[in-house]
Design a protein around this motif. Structure first.
Motif: not given
Length: 239
Positions: A117-119, A127-130, A135-136
């Motif tokens: 879903a993120t991709a 971008p920072n949230t991405l 990393e998570g």
């Protein structure tokens, strides 16, 4: 008693508060580390404390031999959480397969779904949230690889298997689905070998019957001076 020599005993008084003792509190088992010894998995004999089981047995199938068992191959491909739960239940009977299945579905399948879903919506996410999400997800995958690797390590130790093809944690991080299928095939083979192990059957001896001569005179029917015959005809026949 002299005043210069104080008593070594404690004098109990009525004003002293009573001590509450829970029933059964003084009957708890005592853990003695010296009594915990290693035992052989097969025979149960005690082993020295410095004994380390040799890891020289080869795996029955390779890491890429998923097609050798189509059932586990399809289950591991479409429902890896179910295959993982079955492996855990076969190795540790005290853990229900449903608990392991749910944990695997939340962290592994859930993480894969979140990564997809993120991709898919990466253009709509800051971008920072991405970066934080990426990393998570990597950290979660690394933790899952360590947990599955510990299980694979216990499996290798129990059946004296070689560390193949590399470190267990690294195997699950890079080839998780293939590792699940290989572990399922290996446990299935060992469990089937234990069930089909040759057993020694001891049959009871045949029932034997002792037969004597029916015409032998009784002691009460003998006259004075007569004696019983010295030998009798005896025959042992199996039923």
């Amino acid at each position: 008693m002299a005043e210069g020599n104080p008593s070594r005993y404690v004098k109990l008084t009525k004003e002293q508060a009573p001590v509450d003792v829970t029933p059964g509190e003084l009957n708890q088992p005592v853990q003695v580390p010296q009594l915990k010894v290693k035992t052989c998995v097969e025979g149960g004999q005690p082993l020295p404390a410095s004994y380390e089981s040799p890891a020289d047995e080869l795996w029955t199938t390779g890491i890429c031999g998923c097609a050798e068992n189509p059932n586990s191959c399809w289950t591991g491909l479409f429902c890896p959480c179910v295959l993982f739960g079955r492996n855990i239940e076969s190795f540790r009977e005290e853990i229900p397969w449903m608990n392991a299945c749910v944990c695997h579905a939340i962290f592994v399948e859930g993480g894969i779904a979140l990564a997809a879903a993120t991709a898919l919506f990466s253009g709509y996410i800051d971008p920072n949230t991405l970066r934080l999400l990426g990393e998570g997800l990597l950290f979660t995958w690394w933790i899952c690889g360590i947990y599955n690797g510990l299980f694979r390590e216990e499996l290798q130790r129990k059946y004296h298997l070689q560390v193949s093809p590399c470190d267990p944690c690294l195997v699950h991080c890079c080839m998780h689905w293939c590792a699940l299928c290989q572990e399922h095939r290996e446990m299935k083979r060992h469990l089937s070998d234990s069930a089909l192990m040759a057993m020694t059957v001891v049959n009871p001896p045949l029932v034997q019957k002792m037969k004597t001569d029916e015409n032998r005179p009784s002691p009460s029917s003998l006259k004075n001076g007569d004696q019983l015959p010295e030998s009798t005809n005896m025959e042992i026949q199996p039923l």
